[in-house]
Motif scaffolding. Structure first.
Motif, short mmCIF file in Angstrom:
data_model
loop_
_atom_site.label_atom_id
_atom_site.label_comp_id
_atom_site.label_asym_id
_atom_site.label_seq_id
_atom_site.Cartn_x
_atom_site.Cartn_y
_atom_site.Cartn_z
N ILE A 142 0.85 -1.19 0.00
CA ILE A 142 0.00 0.00 0.00
C ILE A 142 0.88 1.24 0.00
CG2 ILE A 142 -1.89 -1.14 1.23
CD1 ILE A 142 -1.11 0.60 3.68
N PHE A 143 0.28 2.37 -0.32
CA PHE A 143 0.96 3.65 -0.30
C PHE A 143 0.42 4.48 0.85
CE2 PHE A 143 1.60 8.07 -1.67
CZ PHE A 143 2.95 8.04 -1.97
N VAL A 144 1.30 5.00 1.69
CA VAL A 144 0.89 5.80 2.85
C VAL A 144 1.22 7.26 2.57
CG1 VAL A 144 1.05 6.15 5.33
CG2 VAL A 144 1.30 3.85 4.37
N LEU A 160 -1.65 4.71 -7.26
CA LEU A 160 -2.90 4.06 -7.69
C LEU A 160 -2.72 3.41 -9.07
CD1 LEU A 160 -5.44 6.82 -6.62
CD2 LEU A 160 -5.19 4.57 -5.57
N ALA A 161 -2.04 4.12 -9.97
CA ALA A 161 -1.83 3.59 -11.32
C ALA A 161 -1.03 2.30 -11.29
CB ALA A 161 -1.12 4.63 -12.19
N CYS A 162 -0.17 2.15 -10.27
CA CYS A 162 0.62 0.93 -10.12
C CYS A 162 -0.11 -0.12 -9.30
CB CYS A 162 1.96 1.25 -9.47
SG CYS A 162 3.07 2.23 -10.53
N GLY A 163 -1.38 0.15 -8.98
CA GLY A 163 -2.19 -0.82 -8.27
C GLY A 163 -2.06 -0.79 -6.76
N LEU A 164 -1.59 0.32 -6.21
CA LEU A 164 -1.42 0.42 -4.76
C LEU A 164 -2.58 1.19 -4.13
CD1 LEU A 164 2.32 1.25 -3.90
CD2 LEU A 164 1.12 -0.93 -3.83
N PRO A 165 -3.36 0.56 -3.27
CA PRO A 165 -4.35 1.31 -2.48
C PRO A 165 -3.63 2.31 -1.59
CG PRO A 165 -4.81 -1.05 -2.43
CD PRO A 165 -3.44 -0.89 -3.02
N VAL A 204 -9.00 -2.20 -8.23
CA VAL A 204 -9.82 -1.00 -8.04
C VAL A 204 -8.94 0.24 -8.05
CG1 VAL A 204 -11.30 0.24 -6.40
CG2 VAL A 204 -11.67 -2.20 -6.82
N ALA A 205 -7.77 0.14 -7.42
CA ALA A 205 -6.83 1.26 -7.39
C ALA A 205 -6.43 1.66 -8.81
CB ALA A 205 -5.60 0.90 -6.57
#
Length: 228
Positions: A142-144, A160-165, A204-205
């Motif tokens: 995830i990305f914080v 998000l584009a890399c699929g990280l919520p 979804v991200a």
């Protein structure tokens, strides 16, 4: 207008916001148009009596920033922060979270030496080029985003584009990017946001990131140059 200069100056010097916003108001007074990245930023500027505003949203390079062809499952979740390592980014709020996970920081800045000393278990990767960033996004879970002062946060779109919520505070920037998309978790308790984000879908991200087009952003900018 895409940087909250008054808030950044206040975080370093404690100069009252009203003083710096008075300067911003004077500086932009001759402008026919002041372009801002989100509707919330426009509302904030209006509240400080800066009214000649226009929405100019952002986009992301969906060809460069994309999910890895195969994402490896980590033994422990990897929580990633990318950006300037400085006091206004509120990185300490992220690093202080008590959680069984690895914390990565990508970027550089004036707080780097201090944070390295205080948080020896955190992995600081230093500054990376734009082309190198997808590798780090692709390895994390995830990305914080602990900042409370950003007007938008392009790194949110990259993640998000890399699929990280995303896990973030419910503030300007994060609210405008994440909204009700379920591509991230927003909470006044950042630790709770992290736990929620770890349960969200990578697909979804990515799908949410695809709604941010540079073509649309360019058309708006061009229209302002011609019509404003």
């Amino acid at each position: 207008y895409h940087t909250r200069f008054p808030e950044y100056i206040y975080s370093r010097t404690k100069i009252p916001l009203g003083f710096t916003y008075a300067f911003i108001r004077w500086f932009h007074k001759p402008s026919q148009n002041v372009m801002a990245p989100t509707q919330q930023v426009i509302l904030d500027l209006n509240a400080w009596r800066i009214h000649n505003t226009e929405l100019w949203p952002r986009g992301v390079d969906l060809d460069l920033f994309k999910p890895p062809s195969r994402r490896t499952k980590n033994k422990r979740p990897i929580l990633l922060y990318v950006g300037r390592v400085s006091i206004e980014k509120n990185i300490e709020a992220f690093l202080k979270i008590d959680i069984d996970a690895d914390k990565w920081v990508v970027g550089d800045g004036p707080e780097m030496a201090s944070l390295k000393k205080r948080f020896p278990d955190v992995i600081f990767h230093g500054m990376k080029t734009k082309e190198e960033l997808p590798e780090f996004y692709g390895k994390a879970d995830i990305f914080v985003f602990p900042s409370k002062t950003d007007t938008f946060g392009l790194v949110l779109l990259e993640a998000l584009a890399c699929g990280l919520p995303v896990a973030a505070y419910p503030v300007t920037g994060a609210i405008d990017v994440i909204g009700a998309s379920n591509a991230g978790a927003l909470d006044d308790d950042l630790k709770k946001a992290v736990h929620k984000a770890l349960k969200l879908s990578s697909n979804v991200a990515r799908a949410h990131a695809e709604t941010f087009s540079w073509r649309t952003a360019t058309d708006i900018f061009e229209a302002c140059l011609v019509n404003c």
